[in-house]
Scaffold this active site. Sequence first.
Site, PDB file in Angstrom:
ATOM      1  N   GLU A 110     -25.480   3.709 -11.351  1.00 56.16           N
ATOM      2  CA  GLU A 110     -24.185   4.308 -10.971  1.00 56.16           C
ATOM      3  C   GLU A 110     -23.740   5.297 -12.039  1.00 56.16           C
ATOM      4  O   GLU A 110     -23.171   6.344 -11.739  1.00 56.16           O
ATOM      5  CB  GLU A 110     -23.123   3.222 -10.802  1.00 56.16           C
ATOM      6  CG  GLU A 110     -23.389   2.287  -9.646  1.00 56.16           C
ATOM      7  CD  GLU A 110     -22.331   1.200  -9.509  1.00 56.16           C
ATOM      8  OE1 GLU A 110     -21.477   1.056 -10.391  1.00 56.16           O
ATOM      9  OE2 GLU A 110     -22.381   0.474  -8.502  1.00 56.16           O
ATOM     10  N   GLY A 162     -13.210   5.226   7.285  1.00 53.40           N
ATOM     11  CA  GLY A 162     -13.839   3.898   7.358  1.00 53.40           C
ATOM     12  C   GLY A 162     -14.054   3.299   5.972  1.00 53.40           C
ATOM     13  O   GLY A 162     -13.709   3.909   4.959  1.00 53.40           O
ATOM     14  N   ARG A 190       0.813  -1.214   0.000  1.00 54.80           N
ATOM     15  CA  ARG A 190       0.000   0.000   0.000  1.00 54.80           C
ATOM     16  C   ARG A 190       0.849   1.268   0.000  1.00 54.80           C
ATOM     17  O   ARG A 190       0.550   2.223  -0.706  1.00 54.80           O
ATOM     18  CB  ARG A 190      -0.955  -0.002   1.197  1.00 54.80           C
ATOM     19  CG  ARG A 190      -1.961   1.137   1.104  1.00 54.80           C
ATOM     20  CD  ARG A 190      -3.160   0.910   1.957  1.00 54.80           C
ATOM     21  NE  ARG A 190      -2.879   1.105   3.356  1.00 54.80           N
ATOM     22  CZ  ARG A 190      -3.803   1.043   4.311  1.00 54.80           C
ATOM     23  NH1 ARG A 190      -5.058   0.778   4.007  1.00 54.80           N
ATOM     24  NH2 ARG A 190      -3.483   1.215   5.574  1.00 54.80           N
ATOM     25  N   HIS A 230     -20.507   2.920  -4.528  1.00 56.93           N
ATOM     26  CA  HIS A 230     -20.693   1.625  -3.878  1.00 56.93           C
ATOM     27  C   HIS A 230     -22.053   1.052  -4.294  1.00 56.93           C
ATOM     28  O   HIS A 230     -23.056   1.773  -4.301  1.00 56.93           O
ATOM     29  CB  HIS A 230     -20.628   1.796  -2.355  1.00 56.93           C
ATOM     30  CG  HIS A 230     -20.757   0.495  -1.623  1.00 56.93           C
ATOM     31  ND1 HIS A 230     -19.727  -0.414  -1.542  1.00 56.93           N
ATOM     32  CD2 HIS A 230     -21.805  -0.054  -0.961  1.00 56.93           C
ATOM     33  CE1 HIS A 230     -20.128  -1.476  -0.864  1.00 56.93           C
ATOM     34  NE2 HIS A 230     -21.383  -1.278  -0.494  1.00 56.93           N
ATOM     35  N   ASP A 243     -14.078   8.599   3.795  1.00 55.46           N
ATOM     36  CA  ASP A 243     -13.442   8.969   5.061  1.00 55.46           C
ATOM     37  C   ASP A 243     -12.580   7.794   5.515  1.00 55.46           C
ATOM     38  O   ASP A 243     -12.263   6.909   4.713  1.00 55.46           O
ATOM     39  CB  ASP A 243     -14.481   9.422   6.098  1.00 55.46           C
ATOM     40  CG  ASP A 243     -15.410   8.289   6.517  1.00 55.46           C
ATOM     41  OD1 ASP A 243     -15.159   7.119   6.136  1.00 55.46           O
ATOM     42  OD2 ASP A 243     -16.382   8.566   7.236  1.00 55.46           O
ATOM     43  N   ASP A 250     -16.657   2.546   3.312  1.00 56.11           N
ATOM     44  CA  ASP A 250     -18.008   2.901   2.846  1.00 56.11           C
ATOM     45  C   ASP A 250     -18.829   3.615   3.929  1.00 56.11           C
ATOM     46  O   ASP A 250     -20.041   3.386   4.061  1.00 56.11           O
ATOM     47  CB  ASP A 250     -18.756   1.639   2.340  1.00 56.11           C
ATOM     48  CG  ASP A 250     -17.997   0.938   1.234  1.00 56.11           C
ATOM     49  OD1 ASP A 250     -17.402   1.624   0.384  1.00 56.11           O
ATOM     50  OD2 ASP A 250     -17.969  -0.313   1.224  1.00 56.11           O
TER      51      ASP A 250
HETATM   52  C1  GRF Z   1     -19.235  -0.924  -9.567  1.00 53.92           C
HETATM   53  O1  GRF Z   1     -20.311  -1.773  -9.395  1.00 53.92           O
HETATM   54  C2  GRF Z   1     -18.933  -0.205  -8.279  1.00 53.92           C
HETATM   55  O2  GRF Z   1     -20.057   0.011  -7.504  1.00 53.92           O
HETATM   56  C3  GRF Z   1     -17.994  -1.140  -7.578  1.00 53.92           C
HETATM   57  O3  GRF Z   1     -17.204  -1.686  -8.611  1.00 53.92           O
HETATM   58  C4  GRF Z   1     -17.939  -1.676  -9.824  1.00 53.92           C
HETATM   59  C5  GRF Z   1     -17.100  -1.028 -10.876  1.00 53.92           C
HETATM   60  O4  GRF Z   1     -17.589  -1.220 -12.175  1.00 53.92           O
HETATM   61  N1  GRF Z   1     -17.275  -0.435  -6.556  1.00 53.92           N
HETATM   62  P1  GRF Z   1     -16.872  -0.536 -13.409  1.00 53.92           P
HETATM   63  O5  GRF Z   1     -15.402  -0.985 -13.400  1.00 53.92           O
HETATM   64  O6  GRF Z   1     -16.997   0.942 -13.288  1.00 53.92           O
HETATM   65  O7  GRF Z   1     -17.597  -1.069 -14.621  1.00 53.92           O
END
Ligand code: GRF
Length: 212
Positions: free
Chosen positions: A183, A152, A74, A118, A150, A154
């Site tokens: 998304e 934590g 990391r 998320h 932050d 999510d």
């Molecule tokens: C998404 O479902 C996101 O919520 C999760 O990883 C996935 C990424 O998809 N954290 P992509 O690579 O943007 O298609």
Amino acid sequence: MSRFPLGRTAHIAVLASGRGSNLEALLRAFPPDPPDTRALGAVCLVLSNRAAAPALAKARAAGVEARHVPYRDRDAFESEALAALEEAEVDLVCLAGFMRVLSPRFVRRFRGRLLNVHPSLLPAHRGLHAQRQALEAGDRESGCTVHFVDQGVDTGRIIVQRSVPVLDGDSEASLAERIREQEHVAFPEAVRRVLVGEVAADAEVRDRTEVR
Ligand code: GRF
């Protein structure tokens, strides 16, 4: 430290480990060379911990600088990533399917300027396999959340949520696909809200849009 609104086009970086469909949505909303000089933001850098991530190829095809930063550990990853972000004078960092947890040092460095998407309606189902968690819990509703990052996992302040129904016979894959479509709307919207100064890490704004 950037304060939004900036009064100029913000430099946006995207960290992605996978296929990069959210990256594509961000590229559509904030193209690297915006035709309008008053554009809110432009994606200028994409970093991935995986050399073979389709996200890197998609970024290059769009004319964006794209770099593989190997994840030996990391500390090494973050030092190299931070140097690249600084060099590109990045104002806002979007985690779009970035599958590693960032250290407190990194999170502090970009406090209020680090966003994640998320695949659940947080605070429900944090962490890995959120869609599987929703199915196992028997939820009838799921969705996605874009939030500030932050210390934590999510847990940061929520910026935008969009919900979808869970349908009879849904598999993890079918639910994930339905959520992912939302998304692609939610992430650009959340970035826009942050860049115009409508929402900050220390002031809660919620927007839940029902999708039926
Ligand atoms: C998404 O479902 C996101 O919520 C999760 O990883 C996935 C990424 O998809 N954290 P992509 O690579 O943007 O298609």
